[in-house]
Enzyme design. Structure first.
Site, PDB file in Angstrom:
ATOM      1  N   HIS A 140       1.022  -1.133  -0.025  1.00 51.16           N
ATOM      2  CA  HIS A 140       0.104  -0.076   0.075  1.00 51.16           C
ATOM      3  C   HIS A 140       1.045   1.125   0.115  1.00 51.16           C
ATOM      4  CE1 HIS A 140      -2.895   2.938   1.800  1.00 51.16           C
ATOM      5  NE2 HIS A 140      -3.710   2.079   1.269  1.00 51.16           N
ATOM      6  N   ASP A 217       3.070  -4.078   8.079  1.00 49.72           N
ATOM      7  CA  ASP A 217       1.864  -3.645   7.965  1.00 49.72           C
ATOM      8  C   ASP A 217       0.788  -4.597   7.938  1.00 49.72           C
ATOM      9  OD1 ASP A 217      -0.252  -2.052   7.141  1.00 49.72           O
ATOM     10  OD2 ASP A 217       0.400  -1.536   5.262  1.00 49.72           O
ATOM     11  N   GLN A 220      -4.512  -4.792   6.898  1.00 53.27           N
ATOM     12  CA  GLN A 220      -5.576  -5.665   6.469  1.00 53.27           C
ATOM     13  C   GLN A 220      -5.737  -7.176   7.241  1.00 53.27           C
ATOM     14  OE1 GLN A 220      -7.889  -5.039   4.258  1.00 53.27           O
ATOM     15  NE2 GLN A 220      -7.059  -3.158   3.438  1.00 53.27           N
ATOM     16  N   LYS A 243     -10.540  -0.462  10.186  1.00 53.09           N
ATOM     17  CA  LYS A 243     -10.525  -1.544   9.319  1.00 53.09           C
ATOM     18  C   LYS A 243     -10.944  -2.965  10.305  1.00 53.09           C
ATOM     19  CE  LYS A 243      -7.133  -0.015   6.039  1.00 53.09           C
ATOM     20  NZ  LYS A 243      -7.846   0.380   4.760  1.00 53.09           N
ATOM     21  N   CYS A 381      -4.831   2.398  -3.544  1.00 56.50           N
ATOM     22  CA  CYS A 381      -3.544   2.961  -3.139  1.00 56.50           C
ATOM     23  C   CYS A 381      -2.534   2.045  -3.229  1.00 56.50           C
ATOM     24  CB  CYS A 381      -3.881   3.378  -1.747  1.00 56.50           C
ATOM     25  SG  CYS A 381      -4.903   4.914  -1.583  1.00 56.50           S
TER      26      CYS A 381
HETATM   27  N1  PMP Z   1      -1.900  -0.448   4.641  1.00 60.09           N
HETATM   28  C1  PMP Z   1      -2.970  -1.369   4.085  1.00 60.09           C
HETATM   29  C2  PMP Z   1      -2.641  -2.730   3.630  1.00 60.09           C
HETATM   30  C3  PMP Z   1      -4.002  -0.913   3.930  1.00 60.09           C
HETATM   31  O1  PMP Z   1      -4.660  -1.398   3.328  1.00 60.09           O
HETATM   32  C4  PMP Z   1      -4.409   0.475   4.452  1.00 60.09           C
HETATM   33  C5  PMP Z   1      -5.498   1.009   4.137  1.00 60.09           C
HETATM   34  N2  PMP Z   1      -6.266   0.882   2.804  1.00 60.09           N
HETATM   35  C6  PMP Z   1      -3.055   1.157   5.028  1.00 60.09           C
HETATM   36  C7  PMP Z   1      -1.827   0.589   5.023  1.00 60.09           C
HETATM   37  C8  PMP Z   1      -3.320   2.538   5.416  1.00 60.09           C
HETATM   38  O2  PMP Z   1      -4.230   2.702   6.398  1.00 60.09           O
HETATM   39  P1  PMP Z   1      -4.781   3.924   7.187  1.00 60.09           P
HETATM   40  O3  PMP Z   1      -5.193   4.788   5.985  1.00 60.09           O
HETATM   41  O4  PMP Z   1      -5.895   3.529   8.095  1.00 60.09           O
HETATM   42  O5  PMP Z   1      -3.889   4.422   7.744  1.00 60.09           O
END
Ligand code: PMP
Length: 424
Positions: A140, A217, A220, A243, A381
């Protein structure tokens, strides 16, 4: 919405998960009862964010109604009550991640902020010219940009481990990029764009053998997998509350105590100092050193309620249920010849990314919305992994613990309608 029994008769090709009372679970989420464009809501955008159970709404309301005050700075009853609730929430996150100590949990806005914290506090002091940070092709943007910025600032090099055609990160490919200059490996636990589950434990071993740290990270992974940071053997773990059925604007970073202890603050402000003079300032130990300013107190309290809720259902049960839905949707999509799946990893969580030949993902998303079906269309993203597969965007359906086989059937019926409209 019918319960599991009816669903099994109509749609399921697999045995329902024992003891999972879907109907009751769905009743816990008030938002699911509504209709969108006159159709029952089918919410399949859980990888973007999840809906909130009543216990989370209640936790917010009741905290405001009975216990709200600022934390850590006063002697009156409400401030003690709020501080206790905030620190209890920290202990809940600690248990949720299998972390050894509550002081290793830093409350942040979410996974993005957690990763930026590590990049700026740890990274600026441990990454120098010629050093390397190793990430993967499926990350991401939140797990790319903080490292890209750090590398640009420090004269370091960002290296990228490839994924194969199934969307898997092969250990050999990653290991081949580890060098004596690698300071940190940063990988997703689960890919938001493909659903791939990465072999984090094995990556931790390889990273450590090369003298590097591992940041995971977990944005998910936290909603779908049982996470035990000690078992995974990583050094930092980041996740977002929104999430995992909690509020947005709250999340956590776990870091090994000895690492956090040695890290300087990254933001300055109230609540993180021992003593301030114009000549010299001394800082609190972790985690407060990293929580400058008034935190999202009620967010932390409501996040704890969300994590308790998830634990009550049981993460292995949730994962088993979502796996059923994943298998069902994968099978049903195989019946539509124009569908192309992205991410067919052998270890995969509840994300299905696909294209329908001849139809733009945004058109699919818009038409499905008219049917009450919420999916995501775009690059998620994660533009580098879209580039890897040669598409600008996909449509993504992602499951949460309240999804039903009927949701899968509604999506497939919607896609068949899209296909008829565009392809005849
Ligand atoms: N890493 C991953 C794998 C994600 O899916 C996301 C959110 N789509 C993020 C990081 C970022 O999370 P946040 O926008 O809640 O900080």
């Amino acid at each position: 919405m019918a319960g599991i029994a009816t669903a099994t008769a109509t749609a399921m090709t697999h045995a329902p998960v024992a003891g999972y009372d879907l109907e009751r679970v769905r009743e816990d989420f008030p938002i699911l009862a509504q209709r969108i464009h006159g159709k029952p809501l089918v919410y399949l955008d859980n990888a973007a964010t999840t809906q909130k159970p009543r216990v989370v709404l209640d936790a917010l309301a009741s905290f405001y109604a009975t216990s709200y005050a600022n934390v850590g700075r006063g002697v009156h009853t409400l401030t003690s009550r709020a501080t206790e609730a905030y620190e209890r929430a920290r202990a809940t996150v600690q248990r949720f991640l299998g972390a050894p100590h509550p002081e290793e949990i830093v409350f942040v806005r979410g996974a993005t902020e957690a990763i930026n914290l590590v990049a700026q506090s740890w990274g600026r002091h441990h990454v120098g010219p010629g050093d390397e940070i190793l990430i993967t092709e499926l990350e991401h943007h939140s797990n790319i940009l903080p490292w890209q910025m750090l590398c640009a600032e420090r004269g370091a090099r960002l290296r990228v481990a490839p994924v194969n055609d199934r969307g898997e990160v092969e250990l050999e490919g990653l290991t081949a990029l580890l060098t004596e200059r690698t300071r940190l490996v940063a990988v997703a636990h689960v890919s938001n764009a493909l659903g791939t589950i990465l072999p984090v434990r094995e990556i931790a071993e390889k990273a450590h053998a090369a003298g590097a740290l591992l940041l995971v990270d977990g944005a998910q992974a936290a909603p779908h997998l049982e996470v035990d940071v000690q078992e995974l053997g990583c050094d930092f773990y980041a996740f977002s509350g929104h999430k995992v059925y909690g509020p947005s604007g709250i999340g956590a970073l776990w870091g090994r105590r000895e690492l956090l202890d040695a890290m300087p603050p990254w933001q300055g402000g109230g609540g993180m100092v021992m003593r301030v003079t114009f000549a010299k300032t001394t800082y609190q130990p972790p985690p407060h050193r990293f929580e400058a300013g008034t935190p999202f107190i009620e967010g932390a309290v409501a996040l704890a309620a969300a994590l308790d809720y998830v634990n009550l259902l049981g993460r292995p049960t949730i994962a088993a249920w979502e796996d059923e839905l994943l298998t069902l949707l994968t099978e049903r999509l195989a019946e539509i010849p124009e569908v192309r799946l992205f991410g067919t990893a052998r270890h995969k969580a509840a994300v299905v990314s696909f294209t329908l030949d001849g139809v733009h993902p945004h058109d699919i998303g818009t038409i499905l919305d008219r049917e009450g079906i919420a999916v995501r269309a775009g690059h998620h993203c994660a533009q580098p992994i879209m580039d890897r597969f040669g598409v600008p965007a996909t449509t993504r359906a992602s499951f949460g613990l309240y999804n039903a086989p009927e949701d899968v059937e509604a999506l497939v019926a919607g896609l068949r309608r899209v296909r008829e409209m565009f392809l005849g």
